[in-house]
Design a protein around this motif. Structure first.
Motif, PDB file in Angstrom:
ATOM      1  N   TYR A 168       0.834  -1.197   0.000  1.00 35.00           N
ATOM      2  CA  TYR A 168       0.000   0.000   0.000  1.00 35.00           C
ATOM      3  C   TYR A 168       0.875   1.255   0.000  1.00 35.00           C
ATOM      4  O   TYR A 168       1.869   1.309   0.714  1.00 35.00           O
ATOM      5  N   LEU A 169       0.480   2.235  -0.789  1.00 32.32           N
ATOM      6  CA  LEU A 169       1.061   3.574  -0.731  1.00 32.32           C
ATOM      7  C   LEU A 169      -0.062   4.532  -0.368  1.00 32.32           C
ATOM      8  O   LEU A 169      -1.094   4.580  -1.061  1.00 32.32           O
ATOM      9  N   ASN A 170       0.131   5.264   0.722  1.00 34.43           N
ATOM     10  CA  ASN A 170      -0.886   6.201   1.216  1.00 34.43           C
ATOM     11  C   ASN A 170      -2.248   5.525   1.304  1.00 34.43           C
ATOM     12  O   ASN A 170      -3.264   6.049   0.844  1.00 34.43           O
ATOM     13  N   ASN A 171      -2.250   4.322   1.885  1.00 36.32           N
ATOM     14  CA  ASN A 171      -3.465   3.541   2.139  1.00 36.32           C
ATOM     15  C   ASN A 171      -4.186   3.081   0.878  1.00 36.32           C
ATOM     16  O   ASN A 171      -5.360   2.728   0.930  1.00 36.32           O
ATOM     17  N   ARG A 172      -3.492   3.059  -0.258  1.00 36.32           N
ATOM     18  CA  ARG A 172      -4.068   2.573  -1.520  1.00 36.32           C
ATOM     19  C   ARG A 172      -3.286   1.343  -1.969  1.00 36.32           C
ATOM     20  O   ARG A 172      -2.066   1.394  -2.107  1.00 36.32           O
ATOM     21  N   LEU A 173      -3.993   0.236  -2.186  1.00 35.46           N
ATOM     22  CA  LEU A 173      -3.347  -0.988  -2.645  1.00 35.46           C
ATOM     23  C   LEU A 173      -2.754  -0.761  -4.031  1.00 35.46           C
ATOM     24  O   LEU A 173      -3.460  -0.365  -4.960  1.00 35.46           O
ATOM     25  N   VAL A 174      -1.439  -0.985  -4.160  1.00 37.26           N
ATOM     26  CA  VAL A 174      -0.765  -0.756  -5.436  1.00 37.26           C
ATOM     27  C   VAL A 174      -0.140  -2.026  -6.002  1.00 37.26           C
ATOM     28  O   VAL A 174       0.343  -2.015  -7.132  1.00 37.26           O
ATOM     29  N   GLY A 175      -0.133  -3.119  -5.240  1.00 42.16           N
ATOM     30  CA  GLY A 175       0.438  -4.345  -5.767  1.00 42.16           C
ATOM     31  C   GLY A 175       0.487  -5.459  -4.750  1.00 42.16           C
ATOM     32  O   GLY A 175       0.207  -5.257  -3.571  1.00 42.16           O
ATOM     33  N   GLN A 176       0.838  -6.637  -5.265  1.00 46.55           N
ATOM     34  CA  GLN A 176       1.032  -7.805  -4.422  1.00 46.55           C
ATOM     35  C   GLN A 176       2.408  -8.378  -4.683  1.00 46.55           C
ATOM     36  O   GLN A 176       2.873  -8.388  -5.832  1.00 46.55           O
ATOM     37  N   GLY A 177       3.036  -8.851  -3.637  1.00 46.70           N
ATOM     38  CA  GLY A 177       4.357  -9.467  -3.771  1.00 46.70           C
ATOM     39  C   GLY A 177       5.452  -8.439  -3.928  1.00 46.70           C
ATOM     40  O   GLY A 177       6.038  -8.005  -2.952  1.00 46.70           O
ATOM     41  N   GLU A 178       5.722  -8.037  -5.177  1.00 50.83           N
ATOM     42  CA  GLU A 178       6.786  -7.080  -5.460  1.00 50.83           C
ATOM     43  C   GLU A 178       6.292  -5.998  -6.405  1.00 50.83           C
ATOM     44  O   GLU A 178       5.295  -6.180  -7.105  1.00 50.83           O
ATOM     45  N   LEU A 179       6.998  -4.881  -6.404  1.00 48.99           N
ATOM     46  CA  LEU A 179       6.756  -3.804  -7.369  1.00 48.99           C
ATOM     47  C   LEU A 179       8.059  -3.569  -8.125  1.00 48.99           C
ATOM     48  O   LEU A 179       9.127  -3.578  -7.523  1.00 48.99           O
ATOM     49  N   GLU A 180       7.944  -3.325  -9.414  1.00 47.68           N
ATOM     50  CA  GLU A 180       9.144  -3.017 -10.189  1.00 47.68           C
ATOM     51  C   GLU A 180       8.904  -1.745 -10.987  1.00 47.68           C
ATOM     52  O   GLU A 180       7.994  -1.675 -11.817  1.00 47.68           O
ATOM     53  N   ASN A 181       9.700  -0.721 -10.674  1.00 46.04           N
ATOM     54  CA  ASN A 181       9.612   0.578 -11.366  1.00 46.04           C
ATOM     55  C   ASN A 181       8.185   1.115 -11.392  1.00 46.04           C
ATOM     56  O   ASN A 181       7.682   1.520 -12.439  1.00 46.04           O
TER      57      ASN A 181
END
Length: 75
Positions: free
Chosen positions: A18-31
């Motif tokens: 989560y970024l600022n309480n917003r789900l942005v991904g699962q596991g890993e983020l790349e770029n």
């Protein structure tokens, strides 16, 4: 728009990021692209917060976070 990127390495594929309480991904983020600014990063495994940090990102910055180094927070 002035942009930055976030890369998160994580050994838990089911983690929710989560970024600022917003789900942005699962596991890993790349770029993952974001506007420059301040963010609160939270990572949850099985609905338990396992990592939390505040990030200040500048234009063209690539923030790299390896959550595997925080194994003491897990399990």
């Amino acid at each position: 728009i002035k942009a930055a990127t976030i890369t998160i390495i994580n050994g838990e594929p089911s983690s929710e990021i989560y970024l600022n309480n917003r789900l942005v991904g699962q596991g890993e983020l790349e770029n993952y692209f974001v506007s420059e600014g301040s963010y609160q990063l939270k990572v949850y495994d099985d609905n338990v917060k396992t990592f939390s940090s505040f990030l200040d990102l500048n234009e063209n910055e690539n923030k790299f976070i390896d959550l595997n180094q925080y194994n003491s927070y897990r399990h």
